[in-house]
Enzyme design. Sequence first.
Site, PDB file in Angstrom:
ATOM      1  N   ARG A  69       0.841  -1.200   0.000  1.00 44.60           N
ATOM      2  CA  ARG A  69       0.000   0.000   0.000  1.00 44.60           C
ATOM      3  C   ARG A  69       0.877   1.251   0.000  1.00 44.60           C
ATOM      4  O   ARG A  69       0.597   2.236  -0.659  1.00 44.60           O
ATOM      5  CB  ARG A  69      -0.976   0.022   1.185  1.00 44.60           C
ATOM      6  CG  ARG A  69      -1.709   1.347   1.289  1.00 44.60           C
ATOM      7  CD  ARG A  69      -2.930   1.407   2.226  1.00 44.60           C
ATOM      8  NE  ARG A  69      -2.961   0.464   3.311  1.00 44.60           N
ATOM      9  CZ  ARG A  69      -2.276   0.597   4.454  1.00 44.60           C
ATOM     10  NH1 ARG A  69      -1.492   1.639   4.656  1.00 44.60           N
ATOM     11  NH2 ARG A  69      -2.367  -0.332   5.383  1.00 44.60           N
ATOM     12  N   ASP A 192      -7.678  19.493 -13.974  1.00 38.13           N
ATOM     13  CA  ASP A 192      -8.019  18.146 -14.415  1.00 38.13           C
ATOM     14  C   ASP A 192      -7.728  18.092 -15.914  1.00 38.13           C
ATOM     15  O   ASP A 192      -8.418  18.711 -16.715  1.00 38.13           O
ATOM     16  CB  ASP A 192      -9.498  17.854 -14.116  1.00 38.13           C
ATOM     17  CG  ASP A 192      -9.904  16.429 -14.474  1.00 38.13           C
ATOM     18  OD1 ASP A 192      -9.255  15.828 -15.361  1.00 38.13           O
ATOM     19  OD2 ASP A 192     -10.874  15.923 -13.894  1.00 38.13           O
TER      20      ASP A 192
END
Length: 413
Positions: A69, A192
């Site tokens: 992780r 974005d």
Amino acid sequence: MTIQSIQDVPAIDEEPRFAKDNRGFGTRAVQAGSPHDPVTGAVIAPISLATTYAQTAVGNPIGLYEYSRSSNPNRDNFEKAVAALEGASYALAFSSGSATTATILQSLAAGSHVISISDVYGGTHRYFTKVAAAHGVRVSFTGAIEVDAESMIGPDTKLIWIETPSNPTLSLVNISAIAEIAHQHGILVVVDNTFLSPYIQNPLNHGADIVVHSVTKYINGHSDVLMGVAAFNDSQLNDRLTFLQNAIGAVPSPFDCWLAHRGLKTLHLRAKAATENATAIATVLESSPYVLSVNYPGLNSHPQRKVAVLQHRKGMGGGMVSFRIQGGRRAAERFCQETKIFTLAESLGGIESLCELPAGMTHAGIPVEAREKSGVFDDLIRLSVGIEDTEDLVDDIVGALERVNNYVQGNKA
Ligand SMILES: *Cc1c(COP(=O)(O)O)cnc(C)c1O
């Protein structure tokens, strides 16, 4: 030391994690983050599925990794490649574009204010209006950010969120104009960049602080991975977002990182082909008697064509086109069923051509008045143009327009 909050994280990373790579885009796409396997010489990295890594003594792992992780070889390689393509010192991958957005918003303290363009991606709008408030972050929207940004800034404003081109009307925002205003007030600008991909636009070069992508779209490019990424240059931002990437744990699998990395290696070829196809289609649509108007940043008729020339590689328009068809919603719905190569489906940025009806699909959740105010009418069709042969795609569009017209005329008679 027990880590209580992100403020307690020691600054580990004063040096940029990734050195700037000045080679051409195609060379970076193929080579960055792609070392040969030092043991076998394999030219493509293996997929490291291990979740944990051996240590020789407590706190002394054999290699760079401890637990997947926190980091793993395939994610590292992918992040390095994205950083190289966006000209960034750092990149962090997440389990989706939406998880990337959520993690950035969660990095803000309670009480923070965010300014966003109004026609952001639907999922981003949903997070901003329905989730951010729960942790004390307030978002206000504007349809004219270049005009309104300055007057909307308050003492708690921490972030300006823009999407250029916007979805699905493909209007553009001048990134450096917004960055200039934002930076006077110590505010970060997030862009974005999903709709153009790093091949066509690099927002950090125009003053943005963070660039985000839904990797699901152009970067992976094959409609088979859900993933997101953020890239940036600031080391403190890196400390904060790396901490949250691990603490929240919305991370992609090694397998998805490997697949998305494979997709990224042909991004330049795909983005060029999609732009060529979309330009041909937009030109045909513009001259069709069955079409009311066309939105495409590659056309000289686009109202912000100057911004495209300023911000996009060679003024390229990208692979997304939207247009209003003659005959209203029924004609628009029919069009999406009449195409033979364009598949009726949501999403975008893959090798295959797709079409959809924003008013009935991706933007159905927005109230009619707000939707139409930002140009999303019932007769608006959005195309994600793929990399099939140009002539076949143009024929498909022309044929579908004619069949729709026959259908509309037939219904009138
Ligand atoms: C798809 C998309 C997202 C969300 O990404 P997911 O990977 O679907 O979570 C965000 N922004 C834009 C512009 C998108 O097209």
